[in-house]
Design an enzyme around this catalytic site. Structure first.
Site, PDB file in Angstrom:
ATOM      1  N   SER A  25     -76.242 -49.654  28.369  1.00 29.13           N
ATOM      2  CA  SER A  25     -77.387 -48.579  28.271  1.00 29.13           C
ATOM      3  C   SER A  25     -78.015 -48.527  29.676  1.00 29.13           C
ATOM      4  CB  SER A  25     -78.101 -48.840  27.157  1.00 29.13           C
ATOM      5  OG  SER A  25     -79.312 -48.243  27.127  1.00 29.13           O
ATOM      6  N   TYR A  76     -82.440 -55.121  21.960  1.00 32.92           N
ATOM      7  CA  TYR A  76     -81.353 -54.273  22.166  1.00 32.92           C
ATOM      8  C   TYR A  76     -81.047 -54.066  23.644  1.00 32.92           C
ATOM      9  CZ  TYR A  76     -79.117 -49.525  23.065  1.00 32.92           C
ATOM     10  OH  TYR A  76     -78.470 -48.397  23.161  1.00 32.92           O
TER      11      TYR A  76
HETATM   12  P1  NAD Z   1     -74.054 -43.649  16.866  1.00 38.54           P
HETATM   13  O1  NAD Z   1     -74.783 -44.073  15.655  1.00 38.54           O
HETATM   14  O2  NAD Z   1     -73.166 -42.247  16.460  1.00 38.54           O
HETATM   15  O3  NAD Z   1     -72.861 -44.955  16.742  1.00 38.54           O
HETATM   16  C1  NAD Z   1     -73.223 -46.272  16.693  1.00 38.54           C
HETATM   17  C2  NAD Z   1     -72.010 -46.536  15.587  1.00 38.54           C
HETATM   18  O4  NAD Z   1     -71.982 -47.996  15.566  1.00 38.54           O
HETATM   19  C3  NAD Z   1     -72.478 -46.018  14.312  1.00 38.54           C
HETATM   20  O5  NAD Z   1     -71.555 -44.851  14.083  1.00 38.54           O
HETATM   21  C4  NAD Z   1     -71.762 -47.187  13.356  1.00 38.54           C
HETATM   22  O6  NAD Z   1     -70.646 -46.881  12.590  1.00 38.54           O
HETATM   23  C5  NAD Z   1     -71.397 -48.149  14.371  1.00 38.54           C
HETATM   24  N1  NAD Z   1     -71.927 -49.742  13.894  1.00 38.54           N
HETATM   25  C6  NAD Z   1     -73.105 -49.860  13.829  1.00 38.54           C
HETATM   26  N2  NAD Z   1     -73.554 -51.289  13.332  1.00 38.54           N
HETATM   27  C7  NAD Z   1     -72.001 -51.583  13.009  1.00 38.54           C
HETATM   28  C8  NAD Z   1     -71.514 -52.660  12.384  1.00 38.54           C
HETATM   29  N3  NAD Z   1     -72.102 -53.765  11.981  1.00 38.54           N
HETATM   30  N4  NAD Z   1     -70.161 -52.674  12.126  1.00 38.54           N
HETATM   31  C9  NAD Z   1     -69.224 -51.545  12.601  1.00 38.54           C
HETATM   32  N5  NAD Z   1     -69.706 -50.649  13.059  1.00 38.54           N
HETATM   33  C10 NAD Z   1     -71.061 -50.536  13.246  1.00 38.54           C
HETATM   34  O7  NAD Z   1     -74.785 -43.753  18.116  1.00 38.54           O
HETATM   35  P2  NAD Z   1     -74.401 -43.637  19.732  1.00 38.54           P
HETATM   36  O8  NAD Z   1     -75.830 -43.228  20.380  1.00 38.54           O
HETATM   37  O9  NAD Z   1     -73.349 -42.592  19.898  1.00 38.54           O
HETATM   38  O10 NAD Z   1     -74.074 -45.203  20.077  1.00 38.54           O
HETATM   39  C11 NAD Z   1     -72.924 -45.222  20.653  1.00 38.54           C
HETATM   40  C12 NAD Z   1     -73.015 -46.307  21.743  1.00 38.54           C
HETATM   41  O11 NAD Z   1     -74.065 -45.893  22.803  1.00 38.54           O
HETATM   42  C13 NAD Z   1     -73.991 -47.484  21.327  1.00 38.54           C
HETATM   43  O12 NAD Z   1     -73.556 -48.682  22.024  1.00 38.54           O
HETATM   44  C14 NAD Z   1     -75.429 -47.252  21.873  1.00 38.54           C
HETATM   45  O13 NAD Z   1     -76.158 -48.472  22.138  1.00 38.54           O
HETATM   46  C15 NAD Z   1     -75.044 -46.541  23.207  1.00 38.54           C
HETATM   47  N6  NAD Z   1     -76.228 -45.690  23.888  1.00 38.54           N
HETATM   48  C16 NAD Z   1     -76.439 -44.653  23.039  1.00 38.54           C
HETATM   49  C17 NAD Z   1     -77.621 -44.127  23.745  1.00 38.54           C
HETATM   50  C18 NAD Z   1     -78.369 -42.945  23.159  1.00 38.54           C
HETATM   51  O14 NAD Z   1     -79.275 -42.223  23.568  1.00 38.54           O
HETATM   52  N7  NAD Z   1     -77.645 -42.237  22.067  1.00 38.54           N
HETATM   53  C19 NAD Z   1     -78.087 -44.338  25.117  1.00 38.54           C
HETATM   54  C20 NAD Z   1     -77.508 -45.554  25.654  1.00 38.54           C
HETATM   55  C21 NAD Z   1     -76.646 -46.210  24.989  1.00 38.54           C
END
Ligand code: NAD
Ligand code: MG
Length: 282
Positions: free
Chosen positions: A176, A189
């Site tokens: 991130s 985080y």
């Molecule tokens: P999202 O909620 O769609 O995806 C996260 C997924 O993690 C969920 O769908 C969930 O099923 C899974 N998850 C969470 N805890 C779990 C567990 N204990 N066991 C199994 N699965 C689990 O959100 P996203 O934003 O697409 O996140 C994906 C990645 O992108 C993450 O690593 C997040 O930190 C990163 N990220 C997102 C952003 C943003 O702005 N959305 C920014 C930087 C990084």
């Protein structure tokens, strides 16, 4: 869609459900054309039910890969991802469970290998976040939840997957922008996201001689269920980036195709920054 500047306020409990979001995130550009960059490959993507993970899964399938997706409990979202992939003529194998448990990580790899007979790409992408404005508010329980979800499973998954990976195979980790610029409201985080950068660099060095490449992507603000289930104010989400808007998952997925394919054959231990123009080191 990709240029949305203001979002309607909405709130969900973690993990968020993509089917309840409005507007719906864009998963893949309508004009995206695959060119068999991952033909014959098999990928396992954690958090592949929604958001960035769903986008990765759909892009991989567009490029000819079969995918297994691991998710916590969002059945409806997972089935929708499966539907999108089936429509592309590829297989999507759903694996539901808690990645905090090492035994489940082990089982996920075993199941994916049993289903597809091989494994070529591992995407460690699942995460948990819970904003807190002061360190005093970060309980030991929350700290454990964040670290046990966001970094421990990266070790468990890779340990189990490694015997199946061959020269040319790849591992891609989701970090991130908060790893680079810090975050005053996501202290725990962002610490795990920094750990993911170092994990990526160290593992890349460890596996270089085997011909297995390890890279990461560091997204900025992207419109996903994680956001609507953990942030209170959404209207201006992403407007503080140089480009003045949040990104869509469709703007992240193609980077994973690049890192998973031969197009990046001389790249390992690196991080791609997809964040609307924020200049960060490394
Ligand atoms: P999202 O909620 O769609 O995806 C996260 C997924 O993690 C969920 O769908 C969930 O099923 C899974 N998850 C969470 N805890 C779990 C567990 N204990 N066991 C199994 N699965 C689990 O959100 P996203 O934003 O697409 O996140 C994906 C990645 O992108 C993450 O690593 C997040 O930190 C990163 N990220 C997102 C952003 C943003 O702005 N959305 C920014 C930087 C990084
Ligand atoms: Mg989800």
């Amino acid at each position: 869609m990709a240029k949305t500047k203001k979002f309607p306020e909405q709130h969900q409990k973690p993990p968020g459900m993509e089917f309840k979001m409005h507007p719906q995130p864009e998963i893949i550009r309508p004009d995206y054309k695959g060119s068999e960059k991952l033909k014959g490959k098999t990928a396992l993507i954690t958090g592949g039910d929604s958001g960035i993970g769903r986008s990765i899964a759909v892009h991989f399938a567009s490029e000819g890969a079969n995918v297994a997706i691991v998710y916590l409990n969002e059945d409806k979202d997972a089935l929708e991802t499966q539907k999108m992939i089936t429509a592309l003529g590829k297989d999507c194998y759903l694996i539901k469970g808690d990645l905090k448990k090492e035994a489940f990580c082990k089982k996920s790899i075993e199941k994916a290998v049993a289903k597809f007979g091989s494994l070529n790409i591992i995407v460690n992408n699942a995460a948990f976040q819970m904003p807190e404005n002061t360190i005093e508010h970060i309980s030991k329980k929350q700290l454990e939840e964040t670290f046990e979800t966001n970094i421990y499973p990266f070790f468990f998954m890779v340990k189990e997957a490694l015997p199946h990976l061959k020269k040319g195979d790849t591992i891609i980790n989701t970090s991130s922008v908060t790893a680079y610029r810090g975050s005053d409201h996501l202290l725990d985080y962002s610490s795990t996201k920094g750990a993911i950068v170092t994990f990526t660099r160290s593992l890349a060095t460890m596996l270089a001689k085997k011909g297995i490449r390890v890279n990461a992507v560091a997204p900025g603000p992207i419109w996903t269920p994680l956001i609507v289930s953990t942030f209170k104010k959404l209207k201006d989400f992403g407007s503080d980036t140089p480009m003045g808007r949040a990104g869509q998952p469709s703007e992240i997925g193609p980077a994973y195709v690049f890192l998973a394919s031969k197009d990046s054959s001389y790249i390992t231990g690196q991080v791609l920054h997809i964040n609307g123009g924020e200049i960060v080191g490394g």
